[in-house]
Design a protein around this motif. Sequence first.
Motif, PDB file in Angstrom:
ATOM      1  N   VAL A 177     -77.420 -80.571 -13.190  1.00  0.00           N
ATOM      2  CA  VAL A 177     -78.833 -80.264 -13.418  1.00  0.00           C
ATOM      3  C   VAL A 177     -79.018 -79.477 -14.709  1.00  0.00           C
ATOM      4  O   VAL A 177     -79.893 -79.786 -15.533  1.00  0.00           O
ATOM      5  N   ARG A 178     -78.201 -78.467 -14.914  1.00  0.00           N
ATOM      6  CA  ARG A 178     -78.354 -77.610 -16.097  1.00  0.00           C
ATOM      7  C   ARG A 178     -78.046 -78.376 -17.383  1.00  0.00           C
ATOM      8  O   ARG A 178     -78.656 -78.129 -18.430  1.00  0.00           O
ATOM      9  N   ALA A 179     -77.095 -79.289 -17.334  1.00  0.00           N
ATOM     10  CA  ALA A 179     -76.779 -80.083 -18.532  1.00  0.00           C
ATOM     11  C   ALA A 179     -77.975 -80.945 -18.937  1.00  0.00           C
ATOM     12  O   ALA A 179     -78.307 -81.049 -20.128  1.00  0.00           O
ATOM     13  N   VAL A 180     -78.643 -81.547 -17.959  1.00  0.00           N
ATOM     14  CA  VAL A 180     -79.811 -82.395 -18.267  1.00  0.00           C
ATOM     15  C   VAL A 180     -80.994 -81.527 -18.702  1.00  0.00           C
ATOM     16  O   VAL A 180     -81.741 -81.903 -19.614  1.00  0.00           O
ATOM     17  N   LEU A 181     -81.172 -80.386 -18.052  1.00  0.00           N
ATOM     18  CA  LEU A 181     -82.243 -79.487 -18.472  1.00  0.00           C
ATOM     19  C   LEU A 181     -82.064 -79.051 -19.928  1.00  0.00           C
ATOM     20  O   LEU A 181     -83.041 -78.936 -20.681  1.00  0.00           O
ATOM     21  N   LEU A 229     -78.038 -78.583 -33.224  1.00  0.00           N
ATOM     22  CA  LEU A 229     -76.791 -78.073 -32.656  1.00  0.00           C
ATOM     23  C   LEU A 229     -76.865 -78.072 -31.135  1.00  0.00           C
ATOM     24  O   LEU A 229     -75.906 -78.463 -30.445  1.00  0.00           O
ATOM     25  N   ALA A 230     -78.001 -77.655 -30.613  1.00  0.00           N
ATOM     26  CA  ALA A 230     -78.166 -77.630 -29.155  1.00  0.00           C
ATOM     27  C   ALA A 230     -78.084 -79.032 -28.565  1.00  0.00           C
ATOM     28  O   ALA A 230     -77.535 -79.229 -27.477  1.00  0.00           O
ATOM     29  N   ALA A 254     -72.701 -73.247 -22.580  1.00  0.00           N
ATOM     30  CA  ALA A 254     -73.014 -73.232 -24.012  1.00  0.00           C
ATOM     31  C   ALA A 254     -74.288 -74.010 -24.302  1.00  0.00           C
ATOM     32  O   ALA A 254     -75.154 -73.576 -25.076  1.00  0.00           O
ATOM     33  N   ALA A 255     -74.413 -75.176 -23.674  1.00  0.00           N
ATOM     34  CA  ALA A 255     -75.610 -76.000 -23.888  1.00  0.00           C
ATOM     35  C   ALA A 255     -76.849 -75.314 -23.346  1.00  0.00           C
ATOM     36  O   ALA A 255     -77.914 -75.316 -23.990  1.00  0.00           O
ATOM     37  N   ALA A 256     -76.738 -74.721 -22.161  1.00  0.00           N
ATOM     38  CA  ALA A 256     -77.894 -74.055 -21.561  1.00  0.00           C
ATOM     39  C   ALA A 256     -78.347 -72.870 -22.413  1.00  0.00           C
ATOM     40  O   ALA A 256     -79.550 -72.659 -22.619  1.00  0.00           O
ATOM     41  N   ALA A 257     -77.391 -72.103 -22.893  1.00  0.00           N
ATOM     42  CA  ALA A 257     -77.734 -70.925 -23.694  1.00  0.00           C
ATOM     43  C   ALA A 257     -78.360 -71.317 -25.023  1.00  0.00           C
ATOM     44  O   ALA A 257     -79.421 -70.811 -25.416  1.00  0.00           O
ATOM     45  N   LYS A 258     -77.727 -72.248 -25.721  1.00  0.00           N
ATOM     46  CA  LYS A 258     -78.204 -72.612 -27.061  1.00  0.00           C
ATOM     47  C   LYS A 258     -79.516 -73.384 -27.011  1.00  0.00           C
ATOM     48  O   LYS A 258     -80.418 -73.154 -27.833  1.00  0.00           O
ATOM     49  N   GLY A 300     -81.628 -70.396 -13.797  1.00  0.00           N
ATOM     50  CA  GLY A 300     -80.851 -69.254 -14.253  1.00  0.00           C
ATOM     51  C   GLY A 300     -81.156 -68.715 -15.618  1.00  0.00           C
ATOM     52  O   GLY A 300     -80.981 -67.533 -15.866  1.00  0.00           O
ATOM     53  N   GLY A 301     -81.562 -69.550 -16.565  1.00  0.00           N
ATOM     54  CA  GLY A 301     -81.919 -69.068 -17.885  1.00  0.00           C
ATOM     55  C   GLY A 301     -80.739 -68.888 -18.818  1.00  0.00           C
ATOM     56  O   GLY A 301     -79.566 -68.970 -18.426  1.00  0.00           O
ATOM     57  N   SER A 302     -81.067 -68.624 -20.076  1.00  0.00           N
ATOM     58  CA  SER A 302     -80.044 -68.542 -21.115  1.00  0.00           C
ATOM     59  C   SER A 302     -79.186 -67.283 -20.996  1.00  0.00           C
ATOM     60  O   SER A 302     -78.000 -67.308 -21.321  1.00  0.00           O
TER      61      SER A 302
END
Length: 316
Positions: A177-181, A229-230, A254-258, A300-302
């Motif tokens: 889920v987080r990767a797609v978000l 980059l994101a 890394a993807a979620a944060a960036k 969860g957020g960045s």
Amino acid sequence: MDAVLTEEQQALAEAAEGLSADGLTGARTMLDGGDAPARPTADLFDGFNGLGLDSGAGGTLVDLAIVARALGRTVCPTPWMAHQLALQAASAAGLDIADGLAADARWVLVDGAPVAVREGGTATAAVRLDGPTVSLHPVTGARPRTAMDPSRPMADLELGAAIASVDGHADAARARVRAVLAAGLTGVGLGAVERAVDYAMQREQFGKVVAAFQAVSHQLADAWTGVELAWSLALYACWATEEGREDAAAAVDAAAAKSATAAVFAAERGMQVHGGIGITWEADPHLSLRRAMGDEAWMGGSRRAELALGRAVLAR
């Protein structure tokens, strides 16, 4: 992982961009109190339901990321995305998703308590992540809530008894889920930059378009660089998660944060480049900022992602 999209994926991106072309108009309509437009939701459910799942429309998680990015690019309002995330979470946990592939099914994802659930008002079932447990519930009631981003309406849900439940697979569900978000957020940022560039190439000051001034062009270049980059990180996170790579968890963090920080930064820069009208209700830049901040807080957020990355580095 191939560093370029295949011809099929490029065609998928073009199709998704075509379907979501009027997304900004739909988001504006909902912000002004109107109903969600029927399209492209009907087309998305008709042609892309279960994208990234063998039992659904097929394809890969990268394919779903491509569509998520296109929808985010125009802040397209549709419950299709929340439904796909719920299907992905249920599938990752090994739950039967056959009912979720029905034409009139509207599943949502619940992380913890069933409050402020995105697209909850039209949900027929909910995939709930509660600690290590993933469970599927019928939705028996919904109470609408005010959302910062009206294009993603929220509701508090009443859930019936679990139809099915499994333990120990919630992390795998959250990762997909987080990767797609993250992919969707890169689209939000990209759209914000594109609209700001269009405006900067038309608005004139001191006899020049404002894009000619470094104070404008540099911040747009910074925003675009961050978003690109994101996007690369999001694509890798989707691929690594699907392939079960050892670095998948770090890739998702890394993807979620960036993606979250890049999308919010791009939306803020977009408002600034629009000058005084950028902060008015009538202008569109705040639609991107609403979506970026709303989706940043989803799952969860960045900050949580950055914390997880830091702990992983210290544990080496």
